[in-house]
Structures are given as structure tokens and as C-alpha cells.
Scaffold this motif. Sequence first.
Motif, PDB file in Angstrom:
ATOM      1  N   LYS A  28       2.328  -3.339  -7.212  1.00 44.22           N
ATOM      2  CA  LYS A  28       1.224  -3.729  -6.347  1.00 44.22           C
ATOM      3  C   LYS A  28      -0.010  -3.929  -7.231  1.00 44.22           C
ATOM      4  N   TYR A  71       2.484   3.273  -4.740  1.00 49.75           N
ATOM      5  CA  TYR A  71       3.316   2.453  -3.878  1.00 49.75           C
ATOM      6  C   TYR A  71       4.785   2.722  -4.160  1.00 49.75           C
ATOM      7  N   SER A 134      -1.883   3.643  -5.859  1.00 53.71           N
ATOM      8  CA  SER A 134      -2.507   3.120  -4.638  1.00 53.71           C
ATOM      9  C   SER A 134      -3.829   3.818  -4.312  1.00 53.71           C
ATOM     10  N   GLN A 193      -1.065   7.258   0.531  1.00 51.99           N
ATOM     11  CA  GLN A 193      -2.311   6.573   0.182  1.00 51.99           C
ATOM     12  C   GLN A 193      -3.457   7.053   1.075  1.00 51.99           C
ATOM     13  N   GLY A 216       0.014  -0.241   1.532  1.00 54.40           N
ATOM     14  CA  GLY A 216       1.373  -0.574   1.130  1.00 54.40           C
ATOM     15  C   GLY A 216       2.227  -0.934   2.309  1.00 54.40           C
TER      16      GLY A 216
END
Length: 216
Positions: A28, A71, A134, A193, A216
Amino acid sequence: MMLLNGRLWLLALGMVVLAGCAPNAQIKPNVVSYNNQGSGHVTATSRARTSTQALQQAGEGRYFIEFRSRYALTYGHSYVMFGRLNKAGQMIDKDVAGLHPASNSPVPYVLGHYIPVPAETGASDGDLEDRYKSASWRVMLNETEYRTVVAYIRKLQARSRFWQATVYNCNAFVGEIARSMGYKTPGHLMRPQQYITKLRQMNGGPNAIGYTGPAG
């Protein structure tokens, strides 16, 4: 019997998207995190905060703990990274602690939503790579504070033998570490997250308005 096993496998693959604390990371966008440059609330060493600030200003001998989420193919994983920073602010001698099922198979993740499953408390795949991060919150510590925190983490790792998605998951494990340092913690039944972001916000400082990556 083969048909039944096949159905169980399909069920496991279908339900694994519901499981957290997963070891398989998914790339990500990178995330910028704010660091708490004030000393943490380490209860056993709160009187050492002045020396912590002096160490930060000197730019050397700096210890840290970073509460992180990353993530994953499921809804993510939370954990802590701890160690030292060099003069350039780069992590050295870093270590990871986090709770996750002791398997790369999706089956324990599914079962772990109903019953406790055997767990591991070290690094999982993707924890050391910033590209998967994240959300995060870093707290700087002096040596005394750091040793106190690490000693607690080792004891927690020794007694954390099982993972269960709703009772004792990766967020709950991270929360125990944060509370041992005197921090407030959110409820553990949220995405990693969100959990790390909320933890950062609840405890004020520069990270009350921190950066968090895309959901995510």
C-alpha cells in the motif's frame, strides 16, 4: 471425506477476509508518521523525563518504541517495534513484538474466531517493511525507560500463548504494552489501523494530529 475437506478449505478461504493480525502483507502507499518527542508516561521511570529530553537534543543514544499497524490481505495487523535511533534518525538494533496465530494457513485464523488458537509473539511477514505501514506512533525513551518497557514486553510474550479474534487479538496485546507505560487505550475490537490512530489521538502530544494511510 475429501468432499468435506474441500468444503472446509473453501470456507476457510472465504472467511479469512474477516480475520485480523494476518502475516501476509499487501503493498500500500507509504505513510508518514509523527513522533512523540516528549517523553512517554513510563510509570516506573516517570522522573527520568528530563534526561530523556536531553538525550533527544543530543541526537545520540536515543531509544524508542513505535506502536504500528500494517496492511495485510485481511484487515491488518498491529504490533510494536522498538530499538535505538542513530544520529541520522534511522532505526538500529530494532526488534518486533506482536500477537498472531502461529501459522501461515488461513484455517487457524478462521478457527480463532471461535476458539483460542496457538500464537506467536515475534515479527510476522511485512512487519519490518515501511511500505506496508498503515499507521504509527513513536515514543522516545531514555535507557532506563527503554529497559523497563522491554522487560515488560518479554514477560508479556512469555505468557501470551493463544490468539482469539474477539477476546485477545493483536490490538489487545499492543494495548497491554501501552497501558504498562501509563497510556490510555481504546477498545481492541477495531481495525488495527483505526486502533493505532485512536491510541495516538487519545494520548495527545504531536501525534494527536498525526498522519494515517488510506483505509485498507
